[in-house]
Design an enzyme around this catalytic site. Structure first.
Site, mmCIF file in Angstrom:
data_model
loop_
_atom_site.group_PDB
_atom_site.id
_atom_site.type_symbol
_atom_site.label_atom_id
_atom_site.label_comp_id
_atom_site.label_asym_id
_atom_site.label_seq_id
_atom_site.Cartn_x
_atom_site.Cartn_y
_atom_site.Cartn_z
ATOM 1 N N ARG A 19 0.840 -1.202 0.000
ATOM 2 C CA ARG A 19 0.000 0.000 0.000
ATOM 3 C C ARG A 19 0.873 1.248 0.000
ATOM 4 O O ARG A 19 2.079 1.161 0.220
ATOM 5 C CB ARG A 19 -0.946 -0.012 1.210
ATOM 6 N N GLY A 20 0.198 2.410 -0.208
ATOM 7 C CA GLY A 20 0.929 3.669 -0.352
ATOM 8 C C GLY A 20 1.247 3.835 -1.833
ATOM 9 O O GLY A 20 1.700 2.875 -2.485
ATOM 10 N N ALA A 21 0.996 5.034 -2.347
ATOM 11 C CA ALA A 21 1.054 5.244 -3.802
ATOM 12 C C ALA A 21 2.399 4.866 -4.427
ATOM 13 O O ALA A 21 2.435 4.258 -5.502
ATOM 14 C CB ALA A 21 0.720 6.705 -4.102
ATOM 15 N N ARG A 58 -6.566 -0.639 -7.310
ATOM 16 C CA ARG A 58 -6.922 0.530 -6.484
ATOM 17 C C ARG A 58 -7.079 1.734 -7.409
ATOM 18 O O ARG A 58 -6.115 2.167 -8.042
ATOM 19 C CB ARG A 58 -5.849 0.778 -5.403
ATOM 20 N N CYS A 122 -1.446 9.531 7.974
ATOM 21 C CA CYS A 122 -1.329 8.244 7.277
ATOM 22 C C CYS A 122 0.137 7.804 7.262
ATOM 23 O O CYS A 122 0.893 8.083 8.209
ATOM 24 C CB CYS A 122 -1.911 8.351 5.872
ATOM 25 N N ASP A 191 -1.731 10.751 -3.168
ATOM 26 C CA ASP A 191 -2.116 9.656 -4.063
ATOM 27 C C ASP A 191 -2.273 10.187 -5.472
ATOM 28 O O ASP A 191 -2.074 9.461 -6.441
ATOM 29 C CB ASP A 191 -3.400 8.980 -3.593
ATOM 30 N N ASN A 201 -5.500 12.641 -1.197
ATOM 31 C CA ASN A 201 -4.697 11.875 -0.231
ATOM 32 C C ASN A 201 -5.632 11.243 0.805
ATOM 33 O O ASN A 201 -6.857 11.458 0.774
ATOM 34 C CB ASN A 201 -3.659 12.794 0.424
ATOM 35 N N LYS A 202 -5.038 10.499 1.722
ATOM 36 C CA LYS A 202 -5.811 9.751 2.734
ATOM 37 C C LYS A 202 -6.951 10.570 3.318
ATOM 38 O O LYS A 202 -6.790 11.746 3.631
ATOM 39 C CB LYS A 202 -4.847 9.291 3.830
ATOM 40 N N LYS A 227 2.937 11.055 -9.606
ATOM 41 C CA LYS A 227 1.623 11.072 -8.934
ATOM 42 C C LYS A 227 0.713 12.167 -9.524
ATOM 43 O O LYS A 227 -0.414 12.336 -9.093
ATOM 44 C CB LYS A 227 1.807 11.266 -7.439
HETATM 45 C C1 RUB Z 1 -1.761 5.890 1.575
HETATM 46 C C2 RUB Z 1 -1.753 7.382 1.486
HETATM 47 C C3 RUB Z 1 -0.417 8.053 1.368
HETATM 48 C C4 RUB Z 1 -0.086 8.236 -0.110
HETATM 49 C C5 RUB Z 1 1.348 8.649 -0.320
HETATM 50 O O1 RUB Z 1 -3.059 5.343 1.500
HETATM 51 O O2 RUB Z 1 -2.762 8.045 1.449
HETATM 52 O O3 RUB Z 1 -0.417 9.296 1.979
HETATM 53 O O4 RUB Z 1 -0.314 7.048 -0.825
HETATM 54 O O5 RUB Z 1 2.225 7.636 0.113
HETATM 55 P P1 RUB Z 1 -3.267 3.757 1.591
HETATM 56 P P2 RUB Z 1 3.697 7.518 -0.495
HETATM 57 O O6 RUB Z 1 -2.645 3.278 2.852
HETATM 58 O O7 RUB Z 1 -4.756 3.589 1.548
HETATM 59 O O8 RUB Z 1 -2.589 3.155 0.363
HETATM 60 O O9 RUB Z 1 4.359 8.831 -0.254
HETATM 61 O O10 RUB Z 1 4.349 6.388 0.244
HETATM 62 O O11 RUB Z 1 3.548 7.235 -1.953
#
Ligand code: RUB
Length: 314
Positions: A19-21, A58, A122, A191, A201-202, A227
């Protein structure tokens, strides 16, 4: 990697094991690479199918779309040439992901004054890159991290920060405004960034932005250029993922017929954003359009194409 393994990889994204973009985008590029390696038969058709499966995991993370699009622009005459080019492109994308995160840390750290308290929401690897870099640079910082209901990604954040021995305080999401007077900067990830400079974002990010605005606390976004959403330039909106009610309420409540809505992301308009830290520089949200044009070579229809359209009005 065979088709079953590909589906398992896609499920890992759906179930948020990955998870995480940024991590999702990197993982999708890796998965396409592995799948291409052992693929036999109709290369283009099978790769398109794989791309489609990963794309549907997603919907909000534009990084996933950009990653897949980048890798799938392979070329070649034979299956082997195409495979080779796809692997090269996937590796290139993965290097971009890793390098961009580091660069964001280096650029963002210049904005952080010594002895400051940063609030994050988040778990964003890009936002944490800035925070960790500030700590490494010897700046005396401490962090407030929201727990981020319902999936509690804030727990991942506090563990990561403690590993680096950065002082961190965990708070419930609804305590953000209560603590805002003690905060010097808000730093969150993204995101998606839309063409008009809005942040996706979250869920809860936009409320944090409102509170930051009220207390005149700078609101910074850490976002790699992959992104930024090229589709929004073409007039599309970013789809907000709604996840299952079970993430929010126990079965016992659901059995009473309680309705639950569980959007995973929200939208923060650009007027609440002071700065977007990307790997190509720290930019105002108003510059999102230029980033999309430059990074994704999005071509608007030519004059000629426009005149060919049946209902073209000047
Ligand atoms: C994760 C989220 C993060 C972004 C950025 O949501 O909202 O703030 O994805 O993350 P989830 P990064 O847990 O639902 O995937 O900077 O790591 O890309």
């Amino acid at each position: 990697m065979d088709f079953m393994k590909l589906k398992e990889a896609a499920k890992k994204i759906v179930d948020m094991e990955v998870r995480g973009a940024a991590k999702i985008a990197r993982f999708a590029a890796e998965t396409l690479l592995e799948y291409a390696k052992s693929l036999e038969g109709d290369f283009d058709g099978e790769m398109r199918k794989a791309a489609e499966i990963l794309l549907n995991t997603r919907p909000t993370a534009v990084s996933l779309y950009n990653a897949i699009n980048y890798v799938m622009q392979y070329s070649g005459n034979t299956a082997d040439e195409k495979r080779e080019d796809l692997i090269r492109r996937a590796e290139e994308f993965i290097r971009w992901v890793d390098a961009a995160k580091k660069e964001i840390g280096k650029i963002g750290v210049r904005r952080i004054k010594d002895s400051s308290t940063i609030l994050t929401h988040c778990n964003s690897s890009a936002a944490l890159s800035i925070i960790k870099e500030a700590h490494k640079a010897g700046k005396d910082i401490e962090v407030f991290a929201t727990e981020s209901r319902p999936r509690l990604q804030g727990h991942i954040t506090v563990k990561e920060l403690r590993k680096e021995e950065i002082p961190v305080t965990l708070i419930v999401d609804s305590a953000v405004r209560y603590f805002m007077r003690d905060i010097d900067y808000v730093i969150v990830g993204a995101d998606a960034i839309t063409v008009n400079g809005a942040l996706v974002n979250k869920i809860g990010t936009s409320q944090i932005a409102l509170a930051a605005n009220e207390f005149r606390v700078p609101f910074m976004v850490a976002a790699e250029t992959y992104k930024f959403s090229p589709k929004t330039l073409a007039g599309e909106t970013v789809v907000i993922e709604e996840r299952s009610p079970e993430e929010v309420a126990p079965k016992e409540l659901l059995s009473l017929g309680v309705e639950v809505r569980n959007p995973a992301f929200d939208i923060t308009p650009r007027r609440y954003i002071d700065l977007i830290v990307t790997e190509i520089g720290a930019i105002p949200p108003e510059m999102a359009y230029l980033v999309i044009k430059e990074r994704f070579g999005f071509e608007l229809p030519t004059e000629e194409e426009l005149t060919l359209m049946p209902e073209h009005y000047d």
